[in-house]
Motif scaffolding. Sequence first.
Motif: not given
Length: 421
Positions: A117-125
């Motif tokens: 299961i890919p857990i989508l993680v936000d990125v560094d702006p």
Amino acid sequence: MSNRQKLAIDGGEPIRTKPWPKWPLADSETEIALLDVLHSGRWAISGMYNGTELYERRFSEEFAKYNGVNYCVPMSNGSAALTVALEALGVGYGDEVLVPGVTWVACASAVVRIGAIPILVDVDPDTLCMSIEAARQAITARTKAIMLVHLYCTIADLDAFVNLSHETGIPLLEDCSQAHGALWSGKRVGSFGHVGVFSMQDTKVLSSGEGGAVITDDPVLHNSMQQLRSDGRRYGTSPVLNDIELEEVGEVLGRNLCLSEFQAAILYTRLKHLDEENRLRVQNANYLFKQLAEKVSGVKGLKLYPQVDQPTYYRICLFVELSQFNNISISQLQRILSMELGLRINLVDTPLNRNILYQPSRSRRINNDVLNRIDPAQFALPNAEYAATCHLAIHHRVLLGTAQDIDDIVLAFEKIQHNFD
Ligand SMILES: *Cc1c(COP(=O)(O)O)cnc(C)c1O
């Protein structure tokens, strides 16, 4: 307004009609190596030993050495390398893997392909790579791997992710498909995680059309990754003439994901040019950023951490302050700029929580019990969403020419900006 001042998209004269530097590149050494394979009587590692060392083995030795690690296993492509790396790390059905919210779709689909299961993680702006804070928050008891991607032209915060991996015991996989040869604190990226993954697809900075590789220092991972990519076989210790060089082991359920000898021959000869090409890209990229800072308002490159001794420009990613361009949309600017330069300018990857290529519910791998855990739409990715509205990405071939090529890019931005004055 003269025809030169008028935007090409409105029928004016474009800034550039001259062709851009070519990619992919090859020289006579590559040609000779390809002919050598053609007439060798052996086109694959599963063919019969003919008394000469395979290009596949030579490339794998050279690429491991280049990256300062013990082992490399070449693969048919980067996606295959990702699935093999994940399986070797013990990731399986129902396990969670942290995947950045902005990256090529293969990063997430490789996870789905093995039932995880890919857990989508936000990125560094600032870097558009996975945010360390968001990663920490996304970890659960089921997290079995962190897939860190060094994206476009910058490097994720490796020190922080190496620490996180140590602290939690969760293996770190570095996807370096866009960062071949980059240096962090004097060491090659890909050698920090438990496994480093590379794609050698057509557009990448080291290419054999299709191709991939994994690197590692761990002999156990190396053994299983060899078998995972060749139906449970690995190289034997003493090859016999006219006999198969692979021994049957079967410690894993493998597939055939091998790189052919033609592709390996290309990679073996092109690796020798990677450093020199990377240096030229850096030199031209630095010139581009300097010229943009002097002549254009509101366009700049991504953040590089001080630990980055050498970045790899796979795509030059530019942040654009659209208020300096009359608040047109990023896709309008992309079209206008593409027309001026006679070159396809890209946007950054669409966030994976709404990317048309990422359709896990259409995979036969997925049962209903994990479907809701996978649903991409449940992941909030505000930084990824924002990034998509204000960045352009330009393929590295434009950096393989001269300062005059770079001047055309700057001129195009200047022309577009003046058009709104
Ligand atoms: C290109 C790429 C891949 C996929 O590699 P293929 O060789 O096309 O399968 C995976 N991850 C990243 C970050 C890529 O850029």
